[in-house]
Design a protein around this motif. Structure first.
Motif, PDB file in Angstrom:
ATOM      1  N   ALA A  44       6.294  16.143  52.656  1.00 34.94           N
ATOM      2  CA  ALA A  44       7.462  16.815  51.848  1.00 34.94           C
ATOM      3  C   ALA A  44       8.725  16.068  51.861  1.00 34.94           C
ATOM      4  O   ALA A  44       9.711  16.146  51.139  1.00 34.94           O
ATOM      5  N   ARG A  45       8.654  15.214  52.802  1.00 39.88           N
ATOM      6  CA  ARG A  45       9.889  14.483  53.406  1.00 39.88           C
ATOM      7  C   ARG A  45      10.058  13.238  52.522  1.00 39.88           C
ATOM      8  O   ARG A  45       8.816  12.415  52.333  1.00 39.88           O
ATOM      9  N   LYS A  46      11.130  13.043  51.788  1.00 45.76           N
ATOM     10  CA  LYS A  46      11.335  12.071  50.732  1.00 45.76           C
ATOM     11  C   LYS A  46      10.927  10.586  51.253  1.00 45.76           C
ATOM     12  O   LYS A  46      10.291   9.642  50.860  1.00 45.76           O
ATOM     13  N   SER A  47      11.803  10.504  52.600  1.00 42.16           N
ATOM     14  CA  SER A  47      11.688   9.067  53.180  1.00 42.16           C
ATOM     15  C   SER A  47      10.258   8.810  53.419  1.00 42.16           C
ATOM     16  O   SER A  47      10.083   7.654  53.520  1.00 42.16           O
ATOM     17  N   VAL A  48       9.633   9.617  53.865  1.00 45.25           N
ATOM     18  CA  VAL A  48       8.128   9.344  54.333  1.00 45.25           C
ATOM     19  C   VAL A  48       7.398   9.053  53.143  1.00 45.25           C
ATOM     20  O   VAL A  48       6.470   8.011  52.996  1.00 45.25           O
ATOM     21  N   LEU A  49       7.644   9.977  52.104  1.00 45.37           N
ATOM     22  CA  LEU A  49       6.525   9.947  50.772  1.00 45.37           C
ATOM     23  C   LEU A  49       6.766   8.472  50.046  1.00 45.37           C
ATOM     24  O   LEU A  49       6.024   7.811  49.479  1.00 45.37           O
ATOM     25  N   GLU A  50       8.138   8.154  50.175  1.00 45.87           N
ATOM     26  CA  GLU A  50       8.306   6.838  49.384  1.00 45.87           C
ATOM     27  C   GLU A  50       8.284   5.609  50.241  1.00 45.87           C
ATOM     28  O   GLU A  50       8.409   4.427  49.669  1.00 45.87           O
TER      29      GLU A  50
ATOM     30  N   VAL B  67       4.527  13.741  42.979  1.00 54.12           N
ATOM     31  CA  VAL B  67       5.826  13.592  42.219  1.00 54.12           C
ATOM     32  C   VAL B  67       5.799  14.461  40.949  1.00 54.12           C
ATOM     33  O   VAL B  67       6.745  15.099  40.703  1.00 54.12           O
ATOM     34  N   ASN B  68       4.596  14.382  40.367  1.00 61.33           N
ATOM     35  CA  ASN B  68       4.523  14.947  38.992  1.00 61.33           C
ATOM     36  C   ASN B  68       3.815  16.193  39.049  1.00 61.33           C
ATOM     37  O   ASN B  68       3.723  17.039  37.809  1.00 61.33           O
ATOM     38  N   GLY B  69       3.311  16.830  40.160  1.00 62.40           N
ATOM     39  CA  GLY B  69       2.362  18.044  39.985  1.00 62.40           C
ATOM     40  C   GLY B  69       3.369  19.200  40.265  1.00 62.40           C
ATOM     41  O   GLY B  69       4.626  19.214  40.472  1.00 62.40           O
ATOM     42  N   ARG B  70       2.625  20.430  40.013  1.00 64.50           N
ATOM     43  CA  ARG B  70       3.240  21.681  40.104  1.00 64.50           C
ATOM     44  C   ARG B  70       2.190  22.336  41.102  1.00 64.50           C
ATOM     45  O   ARG B  70       1.043  22.280  41.180  1.00 64.50           O
ATOM     46  N   VAL B  71       2.882  23.255  41.856  1.00 59.75           N
ATOM     47  CA  VAL B  71       2.322  23.824  43.063  1.00 59.75           C
ATOM     48  C   VAL B  71       1.376  25.057  42.259  1.00 59.75           C
ATOM     49  O   VAL B  71       1.727  25.811  41.136  1.00 59.75           O
TER      50      VAL B  71
ATOM     51  N   SER C 198      -2.166   6.917  43.767  1.00 56.77           N
ATOM     52  CA  SER C 198      -2.483   8.046  43.047  1.00 56.77           C
ATOM     53  C   SER C 198      -2.077   9.202  43.351  1.00 56.77           C
ATOM     54  O   SER C 198      -1.427  10.105  42.788  1.00 56.77           O
ATOM     55  N   ILE C 199      -2.131   9.329  44.772  1.00 53.21           N
ATOM     56  CA  ILE C 199      -1.995  10.834  45.532  1.00 53.21           C
ATOM     57  C   ILE C 199      -0.203  11.026  45.468  1.00 53.21           C
ATOM     58  O   ILE C 199       0.238  12.053  45.189  1.00 53.21           O
ATOM     59  N   ALA C 200       0.411   9.765  45.738  1.00 47.86           N
ATOM     60  CA  ALA C 200       1.767   9.809  45.892  1.00 47.86           C
ATOM     61  C   ALA C 200       2.165  10.121  44.419  1.00 47.86           C
ATOM     62  O   ALA C 200       3.284  10.963  44.383  1.00 47.86           O
ATOM     63  N   ALA C 201       1.900   9.632  43.156  1.00 44.81           N
ATOM     64  CA  ALA C 201       2.070   9.926  41.769  1.00 44.81           C
ATOM     65  C   ALA C 201       1.881  11.481  41.608  1.00 44.81           C
ATOM     66  O   ALA C 201       2.697  12.039  40.906  1.00 44.81           O
TER      67      ALA C 201
END
Length: 415
Positions: free
Chosen positions: A338-344, A368-372, A362-365
């Motif tokens: 959930a940390r932006k710096s790591v995800l990016e 970004v686009n998914g809902r919980v 695909s996982i990273a995308a």
């Protein structure tokens, strides 16, 4: 004089023993993984914390995922909560509203170099109320399709990742290839629900991805969505695949994708740790799209500390240690951050040696686009009310629309 010295020495020894007893503390952290790779990683992350706190040990206790929330609830109700625990997103509101979770905000925000603002706001939505922080997400993991490439190759089919790259991986194609997979692989199934629990503990995880792909929702804004046309159409397709096409593992049968008995399943990146034992070529692809477009589903989990815990401040310090940028980057190989710096970072894309970089993208995308997964403060009661109605749905002669109306009738008073 000698007796006085002896008394002083005895008193000093007693104080030392008392001090040692006070320092001997075991922090219990409840998790639902029994994976050797996961537990080795978690224990490695805990080692520096243990080194800084002489006399403190950290024990990761495994509770099976199917019974996890129920057993955690029993422990808390019985006055014996763990010091810290993993918590699923659907259970968060109930624990938060009952006042059972410690506000760990002051602890994590004060930790040196922690950078609390690095956590994305959407990821924190379930775990924060104003300045109060109930948990820190360690996993914001999208549901993905795991596929057995050997079975696709045997059927002469393009795999889901290749179909997704061409924009052809949708619910219609999912049903089409499933039929061809069982024809080419006799005695095998085309698809197994998440963890093989789609008719029990994972019943919402079974139906939520297709419902969203069709443009629907299970519930939202206090209203049940199971009986809406989009949900009915999605679940009808699943029902047809189970009982007419006979491509989805039915109730009472074992598919076990990880043993090679099903060509596809839905799961999260953490399950990649099981794949070295699989004995077949495999891959990860996005969920099929549908009439509602792309609708990635995110399963989220956070580290929480219990208000009734015996060592709650020490446990909060442990959570802060486990969710630093450095440790989140380590956990990212199994638990998308959930940390932006790591995800990016490129490091995340290349973090899992088992999953190629193109699949990690695909996982990273999807993050970004998914809902919980939908949450609610009465989730335990909602699931209990749903269970018998969902059981009635998974019968060969069930009227899907009427069964889903029954689901809504059961849960609407709780919503």
């Amino acid at each position: 004089m000698k007796g006085a010295r002896t008394g002083i020495i005895a008193s000093t020894l007693a104080l030392c023993l008392m001090s040692g007893a006070a320092l001997a503390q075991e922090l219990r952290v409840t998790v639902w993984t029994g994976s050797e790779a996961h537990l080795k990683m978690l224990n490695g992350i805990a080692e520096p914390f243990i080194a800084k706190h002489p006399g403190v040990t950290v024990k990761f206790e495994t509770v099976p995922v199917a019974d996890y929330t129920q057993k955690l609830t029993f422990q808390v109700a019985g006055g014996n909560p763990p010091d810290a625990a993993w918590m699923m997103e659907d259970a968060a509101p109930a624990f938060e509203n009952a006042g059972l979770l410690m506000d760990i905000g002051p602890t994590v925000k004060a930790a040196e170099g922690y950078d609390f603002a690095d956590f994305s706001q959407p990821a924190m939505a379930l775990w924060q109320n104003g300045e109060t922080v109930y948990g820190i997400p360690f996993s914001t993991s999208p549901f993905m399709i795991y596929y057995n490439k050997d079975m696709f190759d045997k059927a002469g089919l393009e795999d889901p990742l290749a179909l997704a790259a061409k924009g052809e991986w949708d619910m219609k194609k999912f049903q089409e290839v499933s039929k061809k997979l069982v024809e080419a692989n006799p005695g095998k199934w085309a698809f197994e629900f998440k963890d093989g629990e789609g008719y029990a503990s994972r019943m919402t995880h079974a139906v939520l991805p297709p419902i969203r792909a069709y443009g629907g929702e299970m519930w939202a804004d206090g209203q049940c969505g199971f009986d809406k046309p989009e949900a009915v159409a999605a679940v009808q397709q699943l029902h047809d695949m189970v009982f007419k096409d006979k491509t989805i593992v039915p109730p009472g049968e074992q598919g076990d994708y990880f043993s090679g008995n099903s060509a596809m399943t839905v799961n999260q990146i953490s399950r990649a740790s099981k794949m070295p034992e699989a004995g077949f070529k495999w891959g990860i692809a996005p969920l099929p799209t549908g009439p509602g477009g792309e609708a990635p589903v995110i399963g989220q989990a956070a580290l929480v500390v219990f208000e009734q815990g015996k060592n709650k401040q020490l446990a909060a310090d442990l959570v802060a240690q486990m969710t630093t940028k450095e440790n989140v980057a380590i956990m990212a190989q199994f638990f998308p951050p959930a940390r932006k710096s790591v995800l990016e970072s490129d490091a995340f894309i290349n973090s899992n040696k088992l999953v190629p970089a193109d699949q990690m993208k695909s996982i990273a995308a999807a993050i970004v686009n998914g809902r919980v997964h939908p949450a609610h403060e009465k989730v335990p009661q909602i699931f209990a009310a749903m269970a018998p109605k969902m059981d009635a749905l998974w019968k060969p002669d069930a009227n899907v629309e009427e069964a889903l109306k029954g689901v809504c009738a059961a849960i609407q008073p709780l919503l």
